[in-house]
Motif scaffolding. Structure first.
Motif, PDB file in Angstrom:
ATOM      1  N   THR A  86       2.829   4.992  -7.340  1.00 30.82           N
ATOM      2  CA  THR A  86       1.657   5.942  -6.870  1.00 30.82           C
ATOM      3  C   THR A  86       0.724   5.637  -5.689  1.00 30.82           C
ATOM      4  O   THR A  86       1.101   3.832  -6.140  1.00 30.82           O
ATOM      5  CB  THR A  86       0.788   6.119  -7.970  1.00 30.82           C
ATOM      6  OG1 THR A  86       0.727   4.975  -8.795  1.00 30.82           O
ATOM      7  CG2 THR A  86       1.804   6.606  -9.841  1.00 30.82           C
ATOM      8  N   HIS A  87      -0.204   5.907  -5.407  1.00 32.79           N
ATOM      9  CA  HIS A  87      -1.461   4.968  -4.981  1.00 32.79           C
ATOM     10  C   HIS A  87      -2.276   3.978  -5.748  1.00 32.79           C
ATOM     11  O   HIS A  87      -2.303   3.455  -5.551  1.00 32.79           O
ATOM     12  CB  HIS A  87      -2.346   5.965  -4.011  1.00 32.79           C
ATOM     13  CG  HIS A  87      -3.267   5.815  -3.203  1.00 32.79           C
ATOM     14  ND1 HIS A  87      -3.545   4.378  -2.505  1.00 32.79           N
ATOM     15  CD2 HIS A  87      -4.402   6.520  -3.025  1.00 32.79           C
ATOM     16  CE1 HIS A  87      -4.229   4.595  -1.920  1.00 32.79           C
ATOM     17  NE2 HIS A  87      -5.065   4.823  -2.054  1.00 32.79           N
ATOM     18  N   ASN A 124       2.185   0.738  -7.953  1.00 31.82           N
ATOM     19  CA  ASN A 124       1.361   0.950  -7.035  1.00 31.82           C
ATOM     20  C   ASN A 124       1.290  -0.008  -6.373  1.00 31.82           C
ATOM     21  O   ASN A 124       1.160  -1.003  -6.640  1.00 31.82           O
ATOM     22  CB  ASN A 124      -0.681   1.745  -8.128  1.00 31.82           C
ATOM     23  CG  ASN A 124      -0.425   1.044  -8.074  1.00 31.82           C
ATOM     24  OD1 ASN A 124      -1.491  -0.335  -8.896  1.00 31.82           O
ATOM     25  ND2 ASN A 124      -2.035  -0.069  -6.551  1.00 31.82           N
ATOM     26  N   HIS A 126      -2.553   0.308  -3.618  1.00 34.33           N
ATOM     27  CA  HIS A 126      -3.794   1.222  -3.049  1.00 34.33           C
ATOM     28  C   HIS A 126      -4.577   0.750  -2.310  1.00 34.33           C
ATOM     29  O   HIS A 126      -4.060   1.197  -1.056  1.00 34.33           O
ATOM     30  CB  HIS A 126      -4.972   0.809  -5.389  1.00 34.33           C
ATOM     31  CG  HIS A 126      -6.342   1.299  -5.080  1.00 34.33           C
ATOM     32  ND1 HIS A 126      -7.151   0.812  -6.054  1.00 34.33           N
ATOM     33  CD2 HIS A 126      -6.264   2.447  -4.913  1.00 34.33           C
ATOM     34  CE1 HIS A 126      -8.259   1.890  -5.605  1.00 34.33           C
ATOM     35  NE2 HIS A 126      -7.682   3.138  -5.569  1.00 34.33           N
TER      36      HIS A 126
END
Length: 294
Positions: A86-87, A124, A126
């Motif tokens: 995921t981000h 992730n 980010h």
């Protein structure tokens, strides 16, 4: 007979083992992606890489999403993936307790519990993705703006940083704030919130995914007419508008959902086969009456 997620994972594992020399474990995938999105490009408060899971676990597939939600974890498991990439991090602070999902109770710990129980890793990228060259070109490209430079570049890498400073392409001279806002609707399929005079003719436009943060003053210092961002604080927007900066607020997630494609491309570039990379659609977490009107 319906194929189980475990059987799908085994098939995916065989594909990965037999068809490529790329990452074979969750940890190897993390290491490969860290070469593209280094930890030292992330803000100090951020979390990067594997947050939950076993780095030594076999890589059986990658499910990509903006957010690690319960639904995303369950879909990833059904797809036979071993990683939800995921981000956004599933959490930023520490966790005192981890419990399974319970109706009426709010907490990302349930996502962690679900991932562990299903043998999935949560990984992730980010702010180190936000500041990457790839991410900085996403919104300008989608909105047909001419990227010029980074608005707040890093000292250690001037081609990376926060915000993209763009100009209007010569064949679009005279582009107004209203026209750019309408383009945002056409591109993203969502109604943005617009601050400023609709007839304003644009010359310099800044873009940033997610929160505008402290970019507003940088936009003014760079003589920008407009900032296209995910979200901005109400009173900050009022102050910026009074100082001469118009703003198009896309919605935090609307501005960042395109980064899932960046993660998918990066995952493929490090050797993961396309047929075990899955992007989970999270574009309909919320809606507006205009969008649902028949």
């Amino acid at each position: 007979m319906q194929t189980s997620s475990r059987e799908i994972a085994q098939v995916n594992s065989d594909v990965l083992s037999n068809t490529h020399s790329g990452p074979q474990t969750v940890g190897q995938l993390e290491a490969a992606l860290l070469n593209l999105f280094p930890k030292n490009d992330a803000l100090e408060w951020d979390k990067t890489g594997i947050i939950v899971g076993d780095p030594c676990a076999k890589l059986t597939g990658v499910a990509i999403a903006l957010d690690a939600t319960l639904e995303a974890v369950r879909i990833a498991s059904e797809l036979g993936a071993s990683v939800v990439l995921t981000h956004h991090p599933v959490f930023l602070g520490g966790m005192e307790e981890i419990h399974p999902y319970m109706q009426g109770r709010i907490g990302s710990d349930a996502v962690v519990y679900e991932a562990i129980s299903r043998g999935l890793a949560l990984m992730n990228f980010h702010t180190c993705l936000d500041t990457s060259e790839q991410a900085l070109h996403v919104l300008p490209s989608m909105l047909n703006l001419a990227f010029e430079t980074v608005l707040q570049p890093f000292d250690h890498a001037r081609q990376k940083g926060f915000g993209s400073l763009c100009s209007i392409k010569p064949d679009e001279s005279g582009l107004s704030l209203s026209q750019l806002a309408a383009r945002c609707v056409a591109v993203f399929g969502r109604m943005p919130r617009v601050w400023g005079n609709e007839n304003l003719v644009l010359s310099k436009v800044a873009t940033t995914t997610g929160s505008a943060g402290d970019l507003l003053q940088s936009c003014l210092d760079a003589s920008c007419d407009c900032l296209v961002c995910g979200e901005v604080r109400y009173h900050s927007a009022l102050d910026a508008l009074a100082a001469g900066l118009s703003i198009i607020e896309l919605g935090h997630d609307v501005s960042e959902l395109p980064l899932c494609a960046v993660l998918a491309s990066a995952t493929g570039s490090v050797g993961v086969p396309e047929d075990v990379i899955h992007v989970i659609d999270q574009s309909y977490n919320w809606w507006t009456p205009e969008a649902s009107r028949r």
